[in-house]
Design a protein around this motif. Sequence first.
Motif, PDB file in Angstrom:
ATOM      1  N   THR A 116       0.930  -1.171  -0.123  1.00  0.00           N
ATOM      2  CA  THR A 116       0.042   0.048   0.225  1.00  0.00           C
ATOM      3  C   THR A 116       0.951   1.411   0.196  1.00  0.00           C
ATOM      4  OG1 THR A 116       0.065  -0.091   2.408  1.00  0.00           O
ATOM      5  CG2 THR A 116      -1.874  -1.060   1.003  1.00  0.00           C
ATOM      6  N   CYS A 117       2.102   1.174   0.299  1.00  0.00           N
ATOM      7  CA  CYS A 117       3.011   2.273   0.228  1.00  0.00           C
ATOM      8  C   CYS A 117       3.982   2.170  -0.937  1.00  0.00           C
ATOM      9  CB  CYS A 117       4.008   2.232   1.649  1.00  0.00           C
ATOM     10  SG  CYS A 117       2.941   3.017   2.905  1.00  0.00           S
ATOM     11  N   HIS A 118       3.777   1.133  -1.863  1.00  0.00           N
ATOM     12  CA  HIS A 118       4.569   1.118  -3.049  1.00  0.00           C
ATOM     13  C   HIS A 118       3.950   2.196  -3.969  1.00  0.00           C
ATOM     14  CE1 HIS A 118       6.979  -0.947  -6.212  1.00  0.00           C
ATOM     15  NE2 HIS A 118       5.937  -0.940  -6.852  1.00  0.00           N
ATOM     16  N   PRO A 119       5.217   3.180  -4.467  1.00  0.00           N
ATOM     17  CA  PRO A 119       4.647   3.981  -5.233  1.00  0.00           C
ATOM     18  C   PRO A 119       4.336   3.689  -6.692  1.00  0.00           C
ATOM     19  CG  PRO A 119       6.861   4.104  -4.768  1.00  0.00           C
ATOM     20  CD  PRO A 119       6.506   3.010  -4.095  1.00  0.00           C
ATOM     21  N   GLY A 120       3.511   2.584  -6.815  1.00  0.00           N
ATOM     22  CA  GLY A 120       3.034   2.342  -8.411  1.00  0.00           C
ATOM     23  C   GLY A 120       1.561   1.941  -8.186  1.00  0.00           C
ATOM     24  N   ASN A 121       1.191   1.241  -9.376  1.00  0.00           N
ATOM     25  CA  ASN A 121      -0.206   0.739  -9.470  1.00  0.00           C
ATOM     26  C   ASN A 121      -0.561  -0.852  -8.842  1.00  0.00           C
ATOM     27  OD1 ASN A 121       0.718  -0.803 -11.416  1.00  0.00           O
ATOM     28  ND2 ASN A 121      -0.391   0.206 -13.090  1.00  0.00           N
ATOM     29  N   HIS A 122       0.684  -1.388  -8.446  1.00  0.00           N
ATOM     30  CA  HIS A 122       0.764  -2.677  -8.031  1.00  0.00           C
ATOM     31  C   HIS A 122       0.819  -3.631  -9.186  1.00  0.00           C
ATOM     32  CE1 HIS A 122       0.449  -6.367  -5.733  1.00  0.00           C
ATOM     33  NE2 HIS A 122      -0.807  -6.677  -6.292  1.00  0.00           N
ATOM     34  N   LEU A 123       0.124  -3.613 -10.429  1.00  0.00           N
ATOM     35  CA  LEU A 123       0.213  -4.478 -11.379  1.00  0.00           C
ATOM     36  C   LEU A 123       1.768  -4.319 -12.005  1.00  0.00           C
ATOM     37  CD1 LEU A 123      -3.078  -3.292 -13.358  1.00  0.00           C
ATOM     38  CD2 LEU A 123      -2.737  -5.259 -11.675  1.00  0.00           C
ATOM     39  N   SER A 124       2.370  -3.373 -11.861  1.00  0.00           N
ATOM     40  CA  SER A 124       3.905  -3.586 -12.157  1.00  0.00           C
ATOM     41  C   SER A 124       4.354  -3.768 -10.583  1.00  0.00           C
ATOM     42  CB  SER A 124       4.392  -2.333 -12.786  1.00  0.00           C
ATOM     43  OG  SER A 124       3.914  -2.323 -14.173  1.00  0.00           O
ATOM     44  N   ASP A 125       4.730  -4.913 -10.292  1.00  0.00           N
ATOM     45  CA  ASP A 125       5.108  -4.852  -9.082  1.00  0.00           C
ATOM     46  C   ASP A 125       6.341  -4.567  -8.358  1.00  0.00           C
ATOM     47  OD1 ASP A 125       4.166  -5.893  -6.428  1.00  0.00           O
ATOM     48  OD2 ASP A 125       4.144  -8.037  -6.775  1.00  0.00           O
ATOM     49  N   VAL A 126       6.491  -4.619  -7.275  1.00  0.00           N
ATOM     50  CA  VAL A 126       7.811  -4.491  -6.427  1.00  0.00           C
ATOM     51  C   VAL A 126       9.078  -4.790  -7.394  1.00  0.00           C
ATOM     52  CG1 VAL A 126       9.260  -4.693  -4.350  1.00  0.00           C
ATOM     53  CG2 VAL A 126       6.843  -4.030  -4.195  1.00  0.00           C
ATOM     54  N   GLY A 127       9.813  -4.278  -7.635  1.00  0.00           N
ATOM     55  CA  GLY A 127      11.088  -4.602  -8.241  1.00  0.00           C
ATOM     56  C   GLY A 127      11.084  -4.867  -9.820  1.00  0.00           C
ATOM     57  N   SER A 128       9.660  -4.802 -10.238  1.00  0.00           N
ATOM     58  CA  SER A 128       9.539  -4.792 -11.698  1.00  0.00           C
ATOM     59  C   SER A 128      10.231  -3.662 -12.586  1.00  0.00           C
ATOM     60  CB  SER A 128       8.056  -4.827 -11.974  1.00  0.00           C
ATOM     61  OG  SER A 128       7.508  -3.526 -11.814  1.00  0.00           O
ATOM     62  N   THR A 129      10.635  -3.949 -13.970  1.00  0.00           N
ATOM     63  CA  THR A 129      11.314  -3.004 -14.910  1.00  0.00           C
ATOM     64  C   THR A 129      10.519  -2.886 -16.230  1.00  0.00           C
ATOM     65  OG1 THR A 129      12.768  -4.775 -15.476  1.00  0.00           O
ATOM     66  CG2 THR A 129      13.540  -3.348 -13.615  1.00  0.00           C
ATOM     67  N   GLY A 130      11.003  -2.153 -17.055  1.00  0.00           N
ATOM     68  CA  GLY A 130      10.462  -2.061 -18.379  1.00  0.00           C
ATOM     69  C   GLY A 130       9.722  -0.811 -18.486  1.00  0.00           C
ATOM     70  N   PRO A 131       8.886  -0.496 -19.742  1.00  0.00           N
ATOM     71  CA  PRO A 131       8.063   0.580 -19.888  1.00  0.00           C
ATOM     72  C   PRO A 131       6.944   0.451 -19.287  1.00  0.00           C
ATOM     73  CG  PRO A 131       8.969  -0.822 -21.936  1.00  0.00           C
ATOM     74  CD  PRO A 131       9.538  -1.465 -21.019  1.00  0.00           C
ATOM     75  N   GLU A 132       5.975  -0.700 -19.016  1.00  0.00           N
ATOM     76  CA  GLU A 132       4.809  -0.774 -18.281  1.00  0.00           C
ATOM     77  C   GLU A 132       5.156  -0.251 -16.716  1.00  0.00           C
ATOM     78  OE1 GLU A 132       1.805  -1.213 -19.253  1.00  0.00           O
ATOM     79  OE2 GLU A 132       2.915  -0.947 -21.358  1.00  0.00           O
ATOM     80  N   ALA A 133       6.300  -0.718 -16.211  1.00  0.00           N
ATOM     81  CA  ALA A 133       6.444  -0.130 -14.651  1.00  0.00           C
ATOM     82  C   ALA A 133       7.105   1.191 -14.754  1.00  0.00           C
ATOM     83  CB  ALA A 133       7.765  -1.292 -14.084  1.00  0.00           C
ATOM     84  N   GLU A 134       7.680   1.780 -15.594  1.00  0.00           N
ATOM     85  CA  GLU A 134       7.857   3.318 -15.819  1.00  0.00           C
ATOM     86  C   GLU A 134       6.782   3.993 -15.764  1.00  0.00           C
ATOM     87  OE1 GLU A 134      10.760   4.214 -18.928  1.00  0.00           O
ATOM     88  OE2 GLU A 134      11.894   2.219 -18.472  1.00  0.00           O
ATOM     89  N   LYS A 135       5.596   3.463 -16.517  1.00  0.00           N
ATOM     90  CA  LYS A 135       4.313   4.269 -16.830  1.00  0.00           C
ATOM     91  C   LYS A 135       3.511   4.245 -15.406  1.00  0.00           C
ATOM     92  CE  LYS A 135       3.652   3.014 -21.632  1.00  0.00           C
ATOM     93  NZ  LYS A 135       2.832   2.523 -22.584  1.00  0.00           N
ATOM     94  N   SER A 136       3.554   3.001 -14.584  1.00  0.00           N
ATOM     95  CA  SER A 136       2.837   3.056 -13.542  1.00  0.00           C
ATOM     96  C   SER A 136       3.466   3.783 -12.251  1.00  0.00           C
ATOM     97  CB  SER A 136       2.851   1.476 -12.804  1.00  0.00           C
ATOM     98  OG  SER A 136       4.057   1.151 -12.288  1.00  0.00           O
ATOM     99  N   VAL A 137       4.502   4.364 -12.220  1.00  0.00           N
ATOM    100  CA  VAL A 137       5.120   5.208 -11.156  1.00  0.00           C
ATOM    101  C   VAL A 137       4.297   6.225 -10.744  1.00  0.00           C
ATOM    102  CG1 VAL A 137       7.241   6.464 -10.308  1.00  0.00           C
ATOM    103  CG2 VAL A 137       7.533   4.451 -11.611  1.00  0.00           C
ATOM    104  N   ASP A 138       4.156   6.546  -9.460  1.00  0.00           N
ATOM    105  CA  ASP A 138       3.182   7.359  -8.828  1.00  0.00           C
ATOM    106  C   ASP A 138       4.189   8.742  -8.476  1.00  0.00           C
ATOM    107  OD1 ASP A 138       1.206   9.248  -7.842  1.00  0.00           O
ATOM    108  OD2 ASP A 138       0.525   7.746  -6.436  1.00  0.00           O
ATOM    109  N   CYS A 139       4.179   9.860  -9.663  1.00  0.00           N
ATOM    110  CA  CYS A 139       5.163  10.738  -9.243  1.00  0.00           C
ATOM    111  C   CYS A 139       4.690  11.601  -8.518  1.00  0.00           C
ATOM    112  CB  CYS A 139       5.621  11.328 -10.565  1.00  0.00           C
ATOM    113  SG  CYS A 139       6.191  10.524 -11.992  1.00  0.00           S
ATOM    114  N   LEU A 140       3.348  11.872  -8.299  1.00  0.00           N
ATOM    115  CA  LEU A 140       2.625  12.956  -7.727  1.00  0.00           C
ATOM    116  C   LEU A 140       2.464  12.559  -6.212  1.00  0.00           C
ATOM    117  CD1 LEU A 140      -0.146  14.082 -10.017  1.00  0.00           C
ATOM    118  CD2 LEU A 140       2.106  14.836  -9.969  1.00  0.00           C
ATOM    119  N   VAL A 141       2.424  11.310  -5.634  1.00  0.00           N
ATOM    120  CA  VAL A 141       2.495  10.995  -4.541  1.00  0.00           C
ATOM    121  C   VAL A 141       3.421  11.700  -3.508  1.00  0.00           C
ATOM    122  CG1 VAL A 141       3.560   8.907  -4.286  1.00  0.00           C
ATOM    123  CG2 VAL A 141       1.720   9.216  -2.821  1.00  0.00           C
ATOM    124  N   CYS A 142       4.665  11.979  -4.201  1.00  0.00           N
ATOM    125  CA  CYS A 142       5.781  12.428  -3.630  1.00  0.00           C
ATOM    126  C   CYS A 142       6.118  13.961  -3.802  1.00  0.00           C
ATOM    127  CB  CYS A 142       7.331  11.907  -3.812  1.00  0.00           C
ATOM    128  SG  CYS A 142       7.301  10.077  -3.274  1.00  0.00           S
TER     129      CYS A 142
END
Length: 456
Positions: A116-142
């Motif tokens: 719940t504190c991971h700054p992504g959408n969770h579909l691109s999970d912890v430690g994931s890489t690649g374009p989909e992971a990059e798109k899921s980053v939650d920039c605004l939460v910080c």
Amino acid sequence: MKRLAATITCLAVGLLATSALAAPKEHPGKEEIAKSGYKGPETCEQCHTGKAKEFLSTVHWKHSSKIDNVEGIDPNREYGMLNRIYTMCNGNDIVNNLKEIPKNAAGKSKFSGCNTCHPGNHLSDVGSTGPEAEKSVDCLVCHSTDYDFRQRKPFKDDQGRVVMGQDRSTKAALAIGKPTVKNCMVCHESAGGGVLIKRGFAFTKDTDLHAAKGMVCVDCHKTNGHRIPTGYDPNNWANDGLRLSCLDCHGEAPHKDADYNRHTARIACQTCHIPRTGGAMAKDFTKWEQGPDKFFEPTTLRKEANETVPVYAWYNKTVVNTPHFIGPKGNRGDKASKIYPFKIFQGKAFFDKKTGNLLSMDFAPPMATGDTLAGIASAAKTLGITSYDPVPGWQTVYFGSNHLTTRTKALTCTNCHAVNGVLNFKELGYTDEEIRKLTNAEIYFEKLVNKQKEEW
């Protein structure tokens, strides 16, 4: 009169500094955001090229790193909340991934998990890489001062997948800037199962000198490539390879008093300037208590910030790591060691009688029914453990005290050198004769009498 003038001068300087902090520069991208809306990291990447990919290599995304100061672990592997088990959490991302908890006695379910504190959408999970992971980053939460944290909650999408929500509104994106205290503390103050559980501190003007000066977290934790420097807290292993010390800002001789400066060689700044702590003192993962919502939580004994006193020990920034103890390594004879303050936490959980190792727990079964052994069995299945014999036991963990900084309530000569002082010189390795000298009023009497005359 001189003292009053000096006080007024300090207040004026402080107000000017606070005003400067309160008036950040306007972000040059706001006009484009207002025109085209916010589409997630791809909007940020128009100017901040490569930052989303950069973020994927940080501890905030991976929840792990290689560790070089903890005994008994493989220096070639990465450790952290991704895969580590200790009794503050008694689980990790692998077994307590974001999920839907089974229905409880009231027929209710809910979403829970470490991520719940991971700054992504969770579909691109912890430690994931690649374009989909990059798109899921939650920039605004910080980076947004107008982020709607109510939107940051798990839900099931139309495919039945558990997704972590984000606020990607134009309104939030127009409020971008330097991370505020709230941006950081919305996760860090609530870590470990609730507010003031794990860390036990609130970063406010009433509880911390730095906050009272108008500083924010990243004024000390200055980032480099989204990597954030941390201290050497014995319980907090994963790091971005950047370290932080009070001396970085205050130097080796931070006091006007030469006697105090002489102490900094063997006594950490935190020892005198962080005389109180708080948070969870103990947890029992073998016995969960049912709340009004009919869900269960591990039995927890906790205190508010500034309610408990720390324990003092020698620490050379390397960590003793055994199944029943995680804490500072060091001693008086080790010149790399200093006396530091620590919060003592004790956790009760299940250990494997065969190996002596701590067993991980999947929180979903006990959260719904209170069945702790079902949680152990579920975690073992996830981790591929087929043979184990669970027995309850206690683990002691030393948490570093690095916040709740004070000047007005800092320890002075008598706090340590009086006969009933806070330091246990015997446990710190001093002889009876040395203790007699260290607790004799002769050490501090003249200094404090002169100070008393000045104040009165």
